[in-house]
Write a protein that holds these residues in place. Structure first.
Motif: not given
Ligand code: ADP
Ligand code: MG
Length: 233
Positions: A44-45, A48-49, A52, A71, A74-75, A79, A84, A87-88
């Motif tokens: 997932n990370m 996502g990154m 980003a 960023v 996008t997260l 995700v 997601g 962190y988003g």
């Protein structure tokens, strides 16, 4: 860039460094999530990154708010898991907090991170000791704010945040999970390090390495978890 000036370029370096560390530790993050979750935190990370970084490359966002917002958006969209949106929200709230500033100083960055933490709490309702990313992020925020309140310089303040995030991450091991998938395990979640707290420790360490000089870290690498053979440069 002058020392201590956190501009869009510096924030871009942070995002890229975090993406690289997540990618490097993808297997470990997945391993941790396989013990108390569904074995997808690393994937997932990483997805996502990577997205980003691609979005930053494509859009070349001008200014701190635009970088952080790009960023965050996008997260949230790339995700699917809990991480997601969480962190988003962290990045989106940081972006909102910095407003129109072209350059942040250390305390400004600290306030933005606090706003990000508040967003994570608003979204996920985590409380201290629930065995989540909160348990690494909240101590890091507190250490950063306390350091600036004492007039500590950026490198040393970021180093204090790294120490607090690492300690918070390690402290999740004996905790009983009360949020997210790990909570389904009840007592069986005890004895396992939380994956989200582990990725947060990478986020804070890469901040120290890219927003400051990293000198406050003393040059030593750090283990991500006991299962991890690798160290962080
Ligand atoms: P999922 O749980 O949907 O598979 P991930 O595996 O990517 O998503 O992320 C799991 C991590 O998300 C956990 O290790 C924990 O740190 C964090 N997490 C889960 N729920 C919450 C919450 N309500 N508040 C804060 N963090 C949470
Ligand atoms: Mg998972």
């Amino acid at each position: 860039m002058s020392v201590g000036a956190i501009d869009a370029e510096a924030l871009g370096r942070w995002v890229r460094a975090f993406a690289a560390e997540v990618s490097r530790h993808k297997e470990v993050l997945t391993q941790l999530d396989s013990a108390i979750g569904d074995a997808d935190h690393g994937a997932n990370m990483d997805r996502g990154m990577a997205a980003a970084v691609a979005a930053i490359d494509l859009e070349s966002p001008a200014g701190p708010r635009a970088v952080l917002t790009t960023v965050g958006l996008t997260l949230v969209s790339a995700v699917g898991g809990a991480s997601g949106p969480l962190y988003g929200t962290l990045f989106l709230r940081m972006g909102a907090a910095v407003g129109e500033a072209e350059v942040l100083d250390g305390p400004g960055f600290s306030r933005a991170l606090e706003a990000g933490l508040a967003g994570v709490v608003a979204r996920g309702k985590a409380e201290p000791g629930d065995k989540t990313m909160y348990d690494a992020l909240a101590p890091a925020c507190a250490a950063l704010a306390a350091a600036f309140a004492e007039g500590v310089d950026l490198d040393d303040a970021l180093a204090a945040a790294v120490g607090a995030a690492d300690a918070g991450r390690d402290a999740t091991i004996p905790m009983l999970a009360r949020k997210g998938r790990a909570s389904y395990l009840g007592e069986r979640s005890i004895g396992h390090q939380d994956p989200g707290a582990t990725s947060i420790a990478l986020l804070v360490r890469t901040a120290a390495l890219t927003l400051g000089t990293g000198s406050g870290l003393g040059g030593a690498g750090a283990r991500v978890c006991v299962e991890d053979a690798g160290t962080l440069a």
